[in-house]
Write an enzyme that holds these catalytic residues in place. Structure first.
Site, short mmCIF file in Angstrom:
data_model
loop_
_atom_site.label_atom_id
_atom_site.label_comp_id
_atom_site.label_asym_id
_atom_site.label_seq_id
_atom_site.Cartn_x
_atom_site.Cartn_y
_atom_site.Cartn_z
N ASP A 99 16.98 20.97 21.47
CA ASP A 99 18.02 19.35 21.05
C ASP A 99 19.35 19.46 19.99
O ASP A 99 18.99 20.14 19.08
CB ASP A 99 16.99 18.30 20.53
CG ASP A 99 17.57 16.76 20.34
OD1 ASP A 99 19.66 16.77 20.42
OD2 ASP A 99 17.51 15.85 20.02
N GLY A 132 27.13 26.59 31.71
CA GLY A 132 27.82 27.69 31.42
C GLY A 132 28.81 28.31 31.76
O GLY A 132 28.89 29.68 31.14
N ASP A 137 21.08 24.03 25.23
CA ASP A 137 21.06 22.75 26.32
C ASP A 137 19.87 21.81 26.20
O ASP A 137 18.83 22.44 25.96
CB ASP A 137 21.71 22.63 27.86
CG ASP A 137 22.64 21.54 28.55
OD1 ASP A 137 23.64 21.68 27.51
OD2 ASP A 137 21.64 20.38 28.52
N LYS A 162 31.64 27.67 29.60
CA LYS A 162 32.69 28.26 28.72
C LYS A 162 31.61 29.46 28.40
O LYS A 162 32.45 29.96 26.89
CB LYS A 162 32.39 27.10 27.59
CG LYS A 162 33.02 26.01 28.29
CD LYS A 162 33.45 24.83 27.69
CE LYS A 162 34.32 23.31 28.27
NZ LYS A 162 33.87 23.09 28.97
N ASP A 176 30.91 21.12 23.41
CA ASP A 176 31.67 20.94 24.04
C ASP A 176 30.58 19.28 24.22
O ASP A 176 29.80 19.85 25.50
CB ASP A 176 31.24 21.79 25.23
CG ASP A 176 32.60 21.51 26.39
OD1 ASP A 176 33.36 20.48 26.19
OD2 ASP A 176 32.39 21.65 27.33
N CYS A 184 26.24 22.35 23.56
CA CYS A 184 25.80 21.70 24.58
C CYS A 184 26.54 22.43 25.99
O CYS A 184 27.62 22.00 26.58
CB CYS A 184 26.67 20.68 24.35
SG CYS A 184 26.29 19.57 23.26
N CYS A 231 35.91 16.27 27.81
CA CYS A 231 36.86 16.18 28.61
C CYS A 231 37.15 15.09 29.49
O CYS A 231 36.42 13.80 29.89
CB CYS A 231 36.53 16.76 29.65
SG CYS A 231 34.61 16.48 30.54
#
Length: 367
Positions: free
Chosen positions: A239, A195, A212, A197, A256, A191, A309
Site C-alpha cells: 500500500d 510498469g 503497487d 515508467k 505517479d 504506484c 495525467c
C-alpha cells in the site's frame, strides 16, 4: 457491421472501447484497412457521442430510440460531420446496416443531418464533453486554454515508442526524464503498474522498487519487465500510503498517482462519459497521502517527483499546497523543459506537444 455492434455494447453494456474492440476485431476476418476504419468509427463516434446525438435528435419526434438504432445513427452522423464522407455514401451505408424496422427512419434523419447547418448550441455539445468538465477545466486553466485542450483530445492520439520497443505516450516518457535518476540510484516508484515508467527508469541504470497495491497489477509490472528484458526492476505488493519499506532508503521517489485521468481522454474514448465530477477532490486526498508517505522514504538530499495525467487544479496545485503545508522542509524544484511552469510545478498541455495532459511537481529533501 462490426462498428455498430461495438457501439451498441459500449452504450448498452457499459463495455470499455479499448478492451472490447480488440476482441471483436480479433474474431473478425477484416483486412487491415477495414480494421483501421472500424477503429476510427468506434473510437470517434464514442468520443463525439454528445455531438452526434445533438445532430440527430433535432430531427426526431421522440429521441427515445432502441439502442441498436441509436448506434447506427451515431455512426452515420459521425461520418457526415467529422469524417466528411459524402452524404449519399454515409446515408446508404447506415441504412444498409440498420435494423429493417428502422431503415426508413435512419434514411430520413441522416438526410436531414447532411443538409442542415451545424449551429452548435454550446461548447459542451460541439466538443462532445460533459458540461461540468468544460466548466471545470475552463475555471482551472482559463477558457481559451481549456477549449484548445479539449479540441486536441478529440483527435486520435499520436503513437510513440521508446528505444526498447515499449509503446508509451511522450508525456509519460517526460515524467521519467524529470525524475532524473542516475545509474545506481535507488528509485521507489510508488504506484508503478503497469510498469512503463519503472522499466523506463531502470533502462537508464537505476534500481527501481516498483510498488503497487494489487497483486494482479504487480503481475503486469513483472510481465512487462520480462518482456522488455529489463534488469533492476523489483516488483513489490504494498500500500503506497503505508509502504513496507525502510524509511530513508530512496534517492528518488516517483508518485505517479491515481487520478481523474482527464488528460488521457483522447486515448480513452469512453472515459469522458464515466467520469465522476467529485473524483478530483476525492482523489486529491489519496494523492496527498501518497506524497506524504513518499517523503518518509527519501534519504537526505533525495528527490520526490509527483505526477498525474490530469489537468485539474485540485490534483495539481491543491496537492502541492497540502504537501508543502505538511512538510515545509521540502524545497520545490523547477520543472525541466519542455514542461510549462504552472502554479509551482509544471504542466504538459495536449495542444503543446501532442501528448496526454499532465501535471508535475518536484521537491528535494534537504540534508
Amino acid at each position: 457491421m462490426l462498428a455498430a455492434e461495438a457501439l451498441l455494447r459500449i452504450d448498452r453494456d457499459a463495455a470499455y472501447a479499448n478492451l472490447l474492440l480488440p476482441k471483436l476485431l480479433a474474431r473478425s476476418e477484416l483486412d487491415p484497412r477495414d480494421r483501421t476504419r472500424v477503429t476510427e468509427l468506434v473510437y470517434g463516434a464514442t468520443r463525439m457521442r454528445r455531438a452526434c446525438d445533438w445532430l440527430v435528435d433535432r430531427f426526431l419526434a421522440d429521441p427515445r430510440l432502441d439502442p441498436d438504432v441509436r448506434a447506427v445513427l451515431r455512426l452515420g452522423a459521425y461520418e457526415l460531420a467529422f469524417l466528411d464522407v459524402p452524404p449519399h455514401a454515409a446515408v446508404s451505408e447506415a441504412v444498409e446496416i440498420a435494423p429493417r424496422r428502422a431503415r426508413g427512419l435512419v434514411n430520413a434523419v441522416l438526410r436531414r443531418v447532411a443538409d442542415a447547418p451545424r449551429d452548435w448550441p454550446t461548447d459542451g455539445v460541439w466538443l462532445s464533453q460533459p458540461d461540468w468538465l468544460v466548466r471545470r477545466l475552463s475555471d482551472d486553466l482559463g477558457p481559451e486554454v481549456a477549449l484548445a485542450a479539449f479540441e486536441t483530445m478529440n483527435l486520435p492520439p499520436a503513437v510513440t515508442e521508446r528505444a526498447d520497443g515499449y509503446v508509451q505516450d511522450l508525456g509519460s516518457q517526460l515524467v521519467v526524464a524529470a525524475v532524473d535518476a542516475g545509474a545506481g540510484d535507488l528509485v521507489v516508484d510508488l504506484c508503478a503498474a503497469p510498469g512503463g515508467k519503472a522499466t523506463g527508469l531502470a533502462g537508464g541504470g537505476a534500481v527501481v522498487v516498483a510498488a503497487d497495491l494489487r497483486p494482479g497489477r504487480v503481475g503486469l509490472i513483472e510481465r512487462n519487465r520480462r518482456r522488455l528484458g529489463t534488469d533492476g526492476v523489483l516488483p513489490l505488493v504494498t500500500d503506497g500510503t503505508t509502504p513496507a519499506l525502510r524509511p530513508g532508503i530512496a534517492d528518488r521517489v516517483l508518485v505517479d498517482a491515481p487520478c481523474s485521468g482527464i488528460g488521457t481522454l483522447r486515448r480513452r474514448p469512453d472515459a469522458r462519459w464515466n467520469l465522476d465530477p467529485e473524483a478530483p477532490e476525492r482523489l486529491a486526498r489519496l494523492q496527498v497521502a501518497l506524497c506524504r508517505a513518499a517523503v518518509g522514504l527519501l534519504r537526505p538530499g533525495g528527490v520526490l517527483v509527483y505526477s498525474v495525467c490530469t489537468l485539474t487544479r485540485a490534483e495539481g496545485p491543491g496537492v502541492d499546497e497540502a504537501l508543502r503545508a505538511a512538510h515545509p522542509e521540502l524545497v520545490p524544484l523547477p520543472p525541466p523543459e519542455p514542461w510549462e511552469p504552472w502554479e509551482g510545478g509544471g504542466r504538459l498541455l495536449p495542444q503543446a506537444l501532442d501528448t496526454d495532459g499532465m501535471l508535475l511537481f518536484r521537491y528535494r529533501l534537504p540534508g
